[in-house]
Design an enzyme around this catalytic site. Structure first.
Site: not given
Length: 312
Positions: A17, A147
């Protein structure tokens, strides 16, 4: 639950990401910070292959430019923790042998370990036939790290709380990224501590950040699919402490922006620098220029899907 048709190996994949926006609130008494971030999943993937075993083990390999020497292969590995969490939650009595092939930089601020954990949850659920829904697995992923839920969900999303409370965000089209990979890592806790120290040193000039929010300009740019708009809005509160710890990152950002990047930003806690290109041609030209400067670079697009099973 198992059956005679249970698979002998399951291959899953989850993306890294980029935090296109990251605002960090003040340090709380529990040692965590309130976050507001806009995540985009990009086409650098962690591949996990899971096989039946009596115990829990992991082997890690890396793709081009990915040094896996510092990745733990014992019970502290986040993928092993994910497998053990699923086993204890479902009452599964066996184990798993994991092979992780990494394309996301290690300790690079792109959530590679989180992607490993997300992919492992999905792989073990399929391998062991524990029958959990994606929502069940998403809920479990939040126990593993801030995350991990996004690596499981993918796409584009706003994260609040510790970054694990996700709201999908609309994103039109695809954005072109060129990533400059460092030959060193940065510890996320160290970068956060440096941010706290910076704020303490300058407390007279910096207002407390009680409730961080994602800038509406970021969400508008994502909805419009406009890289120029997004370049004007990208922001990372962790960039200043990362640059303080590794000043050379500032030179990398300057080099990329001189060679056509619309914007350069430290990804997460760094040290990977993500450059937003205007289009594919611009990304290719930037990749060539940075490679000529002897930087290790890869191209990626976003957004992409989250964790999924791959047919070998």
């Amino acid at each position: 639950m198992t059956s005679s048709t249970a698979p002998t190996v399951v291959h899953t994949r989850a993306p890294g990401k980029i935090n296109v926006f990251l605002a960090v609130g003040d340090l709380h008494d529990d040692g965590y910070h309130e976050l507001a971030t806009a995540y985009q999943a990009v086409s650098l993937y962690e591949d996990v292959r899971a096989r039946h075993a009596d115990g829990f083990s992991v082997r890690v390999t890396g793709g081009p430019g990915v040094d896996v020497a510092g990745v733990p292969t014992d019970g502290t590995n986040l993928a092993v923790r994910a497998a053990r969490l699923l086993a204890s939650t479902t009452g599964y009595r066996g184990g798993v042998d994991l092979h992780i092939d990494k394309a996301v930089p290690v300790a690079g601020g792109m959530g590679g370990g989180s992607a490993d954990a997300a992919a492992t949850l999905l792989a073990c659920d399929a391998l062991w036939q524990t029958g959990l829904s994606r929502d069940d697995l998403l809920h479990l992923s939040a126990e593993l790290g801030a995350d991990v839920p996004f690596a499981f969900a993918g796409g584009t999303a706003v994260g609040t709380g510790r970054g694990d409370e996700l709201s999908p965000a609309l994103a039109k089209g695809h954005f072109q990224w060129v990533l400059a990979l460092a030959d060193f890592g940065l510890s996320t806790p160290t970068v956060y501590r440096e941010l706290d120290e910076h704020r303490r040193r300058h407390h007279g000039d910096i207002s407390p950040v009680r409730q961080p929010v994602v800038d509406t300009a970021v969400l508008q740019a994502l909805r419009a699919g406009d890289p120029g708009m997004l370049a004007e809005a990208v922001h990372n509160d962790l960039q200043a402490p990362a640059l303080h710890l590794e000043p050379g990152l500032g030179d990398v950002i300057e080099l990329g922006e001189r060679n056509g990047a619309l914007a350069g930003i430290v990804s997460g806690s760094g040290p990977t620098v993500a450059f937003l290109a205007p289009d594919l041609d611009g990304a290719l030209e930037l990749q060539i220029a940075l490679s000529a400067a002897r930087l290790t670079v890869v191209r990626a697009t976003g957004p992409v899907h989250g964790a999924r099973v791959v047919a070998d």
